[in-house]
Design an enzyme around this catalytic site. Sequence first.
Site, PDB file in Angstrom:
ATOM      1  CB  ALA A  53      -0.936  -0.123   1.199  1.00 10.65           C
ATOM      2  CG  ASP A  54       2.768   4.924  -1.918  1.00 10.56           C
ATOM      3  OD1 ASP A  54       4.018   4.885  -1.082  1.00 10.56           O
ATOM      4  OD2 ASP A  54       2.543   6.065  -2.462  1.00 10.56           O
TER       5      ASP A  54
END
Length: 214
Positions: free
Chosen positions: A96-97
């Site tokens: 995730a970012d």
Amino acid sequence: MSPRVILASQSPRRQELLKHIYKVFEIVPSFADEDIDEKDPGLYVEKLSRLKAREVYDRVQDEEDMVPEVTGMKRLSKLFKSSGAAATDDLLVIGADTIVVRDGEILGKPKDEEDAFNILKSLQGRSHEVYTGVTLLHTSWEKTFHEKTVVNIASMTDEEIKKYIATGDPMDKAGAYGIQTLFTKFVTGIEGDYNNVVGLPVAAIYREVKEMNL
């Protein structure tokens, strides 16, 4: 049986959110090169989440003796080897970012307190967007997507901004604030998933893993 789940992030916020889906998962931070050339915010976070997930997925295949931190239950990865959860043929890596976007400009983590002040000054009294890209990388399939949430911030005085910065809270967060911390008193409303702003769109992830019977 649930797959062996690995979160490719050290973020304590993402760890707490993922517990709402999986009680047991491992934490293996990504070492992926995050220097990418992409201007579109949605594509930017999708590409970064994919890079993180793939780097961790490949490394886990090669490093059998790696002993990452585990949440949910106090057991090390070596103990996973004696259970079905240890099998790499049923592995799910979650990358995730999260970024904050103001007027199309991607705002990362502040470099120092002066940078944090300038970022918060530019966000106060208006709305901005928060994008989180997610990659679910399973042994047999891969899915990448992003969620966007609009956040409205109240007007803030310079003194209020400086007081918040003095807590140290903004320094490790994209956009120089945490919606779930002391900064919450300045958030007048959101449009979209609250958890997405914290760092992980739990509902969207649950929908995807549920669809794949994971």
